[in-house]
Design an enzyme around this catalytic site. Structure first.
Site, PDB file in Angstrom:
ATOM      1  N   GLU A   1      36.100  22.824  41.566  1.00  0.00           N
ATOM      2  CA  GLU A   1      35.902  23.806  42.628  1.00  0.00           C
ATOM      3  C   GLU A   1      34.733  23.315  43.482  1.00  0.00           C
ATOM      4  O   GLU A   1      33.635  23.123  42.976  1.00  0.00           O
ATOM      5  CB  GLU A   1      35.579  25.169  41.998  1.00  0.00           C
ATOM      6  CG  GLU A   1      35.730  26.304  42.965  1.00  0.00           C
ATOM      7  CD  GLU A   1      35.471  27.667  42.337  1.00  0.00           C
ATOM      8  OE1 GLU A   1      34.687  27.751  41.373  1.00  0.00           O
ATOM      9  OE2 GLU A   1      36.047  28.651  42.820  1.00  0.00           O
TER      10      GLU A   1
ATOM     11  N   GLU B   1      36.458  38.028  37.424  1.00  0.00           N
ATOM     12  CA  GLU B   1      37.122  37.374  38.554  1.00  0.00           C
ATOM     13  C   GLU B   1      36.340  36.091  38.806  1.00  0.00           C
ATOM     14  O   GLU B   1      35.202  36.137  39.243  1.00  0.00           O
ATOM     15  CB  GLU B   1      37.135  38.306  39.767  1.00  0.00           C
ATOM     16  CG  GLU B   1      38.244  37.973  40.736  1.00  0.00           C
ATOM     17  CD  GLU B   1      37.741  37.075  41.839  1.00  0.00           C
ATOM     18  OE1 GLU B   1      37.810  35.841  41.648  1.00  0.00           O
ATOM     19  OE2 GLU B   1      37.293  37.588  42.861  1.00  0.00           O
TER      20      GLU B   1
ATOM     21  N   CYS C   1      36.462  32.032  46.243  1.00  0.00           N
ATOM     22  CA  CYS C   1      37.236  31.703  45.048  1.00  0.00           C
ATOM     23  C   CYS C   1      38.705  31.503  45.408  1.00  0.00           C
ATOM     24  O   CYS C   1      39.446  30.863  44.683  1.00  0.00           O
ATOM     25  CB  CYS C   1      37.059  32.784  44.000  1.00  0.00           C
ATOM     26  SG  CYS C   1      37.346  34.416  44.656  1.00  0.00           S
TER      27      CYS C   1
ATOM     28  N   LYS D   1      24.034  44.815  39.282  1.00  0.00           N
ATOM     29  CA  LYS D   1      23.085  43.737  39.566  1.00  0.00           C
ATOM     30  C   LYS D   1      23.667  42.812  40.621  1.00  0.00           C
ATOM     31  O   LYS D   1      24.620  42.073  40.364  1.00  0.00           O
ATOM     32  CB  LYS D   1      22.747  42.912  38.322  1.00  0.00           C
ATOM     33  CG  LYS D   1      21.548  41.997  38.635  1.00  0.00           C
ATOM     34  CD  LYS D   1      21.437  40.782  37.777  1.00  0.00           C
ATOM     35  CE  LYS D   1      22.305  39.640  38.194  1.00  0.00           C
ATOM     36  NZ  LYS D   1      21.931  39.010  39.477  1.00  0.00           N
TER      37      LYS D   1
END
Ligand code: ADP
Length: 479
Positions: free
Chosen positions: A378, A247, A281, A171
């Protein structure tokens, strides 16, 4: 929706739009997959994995050949794929072409080479026993991918999964389904048996959750936010305890010591945080600079940020395109405002580019302290927070005081310092005098809440195989 090497409409009849973030125009409508479509995809993937199926009977070198052929087709269609990636994500075309596509092709070839080298061990046990292990494919693997590197993150999952002999239900992120769907047509052209790779575009809480909760999916690999990573693991444990590789996010320290090559450190820290519009990331989003060189480092970093060319991703000079969507754009601007309010010094940027949709000026903050939101959260945008440190012990403690542990970078010419930091930093990757140095051969993944398991390298094979121990009792003891 790609199932059994054929294209299908969604069971519900629904579609969803995908937009070009640099023009805000709709590119096209996509079939919106949901649970019934995921169920169909899983049925196909299960059938393709049945004992005696063409895929299970295929010998390992032939699996490797199919992966090489897929890499050949990515090379052939590299311009098309990079163009689609740029339209759907807004990333500069040259970066899509030279970085994303290069990474995809190398990863496919790396795992093509592994296909016929996956082997178990012979283990000495009691004298009249023979014991060996087989590394077998897990079965049906789910892959849920993010929007920042849509094709690359797909290939990081697909290549090891197929090389080990699994089947897949994928997906893609709802913001960026185009290149993943294009891969469907290449899978068919290569000649993978029907059902080996299935692709169901759709939204996370519907199609994504249908994968993570599915009782017939044996493993799931996910790249995305820590928040959704937790949901995936929860769904896995509430359903069939499927294996999970995650991850997730990062708030990655980049430590610049006073003895570093300053030109190198400034440029790497700049690229490290601004690359891909800051939507990585791995972003170097906590820069710690030793106090003696702090003013000079800030000055040069600001010069770099002011020169960064923001604009049309199809212009070859462009270094930075738009953010992916309104939600991310708003979140970044809100965090920039928090930095201003909490007392960080805004050196440059700090605003959206007027009348230009989702573009944000490269932003540098100095005088940042660890308790500010821009030092803790973040940001996933073009914002560089720069902090000051005095001693190595202090910077180790500060760098590690986060729930994340994805990457870290260290700039120094002193070998002892480099290795001390490399061993002390709690992160899955430590780069010394470089940043974003990623290779198909080298494992990648996180400590702490940055993830579970490893992608890439030989290590990823363990994430896509089950170990079976076979023990045989011999009828006679050897003399
Ligand atoms: P972001 O917040 O940056 O969009 P997400 O973690 O939400 O990142 O998205 C990464 C991927 O996870 C996307 O493919 C998204 O559709 C999917 N996703 C989002 N929510 C869920 C969920 N509840 N279950 C499974 N997948 C999800």
């Amino acid at each position: 929706i790609f199932i059994n090497n054929e294209w299908h409409e969604s069971t519900s009849g629904k579609k969803f739009p995908t937009y070009n973030p640099s023009t805000l125009e709709k590119i096209c409508d996509i079939e919106e997959g949901d649970k019934p479509d995921v169920d169909n995809a899983v049925e196909a993937a299960k059938a393709a994995f049945q004992r005696g199926s063409p895929w299970r009977q295929m010998d390992a070198p032939s699996r490797g050949r199919l992966l090489h052929k897929l890499a050949d087709l990515l090379e052939r269609d590299r311009v098309t794929l990079a163009t689609l990636e740029t339209m759907d994500t807004g990333k500069p075309f040259l970066q899509a072409y030279f970085i994303d596509l290069e990474g995809c092709i190398k990863t496919l070839r790396y795992y093509a080479g592994w296909a016929d080298k996956i082997q178990g061990r012979t283990i000495p046990v009691d004298e009249n026993f023979v014991c060996f292990t087989r590394h077998e494919p897990m079965g049906v693997c789910g892959a849920i991918t993010p929007w920042n590197f849509p094709l690359l993150m797909l290939v990081w999952k697909m290549a090891p999964a197929l090389c080990c002999g699994n089947t897949l239900v994928i997906k893609p992120a709802e913001q960026t389904p185009l290149t993943s769907l294009y891969i469907g047509s290449l899978i068919k052209e290569v000649g993978f048996p029907p059902g080996v790779v299935n692709i169901v575009p759709g939204y996370g809480p519907t199609a994504g959750a249908a994968i993570s909760t599915h009782d017939s999916i044996d493993k799931i690999a996910f790249t995305g936010s820590t928040k959704v990573g937790k949901l995936i693991k929860e769904a896995a444990s509430k359903s069939n305890l499927k294996r999970v590789t995650l991850e997730l996010g990062g708030k990655n320290p980049c430590i610049v010591c006073a003895d570093a090559d300053l030109d190198l450190a400034v440029e790497c820290a700049h690229q490290g945080v601004f690359f891909n519009q800051g939507q990585c990331c791995t972003a170097a989003s906590r820069v710690f600079v030793e106090e003696q060189i702090y003013p000079e480092f800030v000055k040069r970093s600001v010069e770099f940020a002011k020169k960064r060319l923001v604009g049309d991703p199809f212009d070859a000079r462009t270094e930075q395109g738009p953010q992916i969507d309104q939600k991310q754009f708003d979140k970044i601007l809100e965090l920039i405002e928090s930095g201003k309010k909490e007392g960080a010094k805004l050196e440059c940027g700090g605003l959206a580019i007027e009348d230009r949709g989702l573009f944000i000026k490269p932003t540098v903050f100095s005088e940042v302290t660890d308790n500010m939101r821009i030092a803790k959260e973040e940001i996933f945008g073009p914002v560089q927070p720069i902090m000051k440190f005095k001693s190595i012990e202090e910077v180790i403690r500060r760098a590690n005081s986060t729930e994340y542990g994805l990457t870290a970078a260290v700039f120094t010419k002193n070998l002892d310092r480099a290795l001390t930091l490399a061993s002390a930093l709690q992160s899955g990757t430590v780069w010394i005098n470089c940043h974003n140095a990623l290779y198909a051969q080298a494992p990648f993944g996180g400590f702490k809440m940055s993830g579970n398991g490893r992608e890439l390298g030989e290590y990823a094979l363990a994430e896509y195989t089950e170990v079976k121990t076979v023990t045989i009792k011999l009828s006679q003891k050897s003399p």
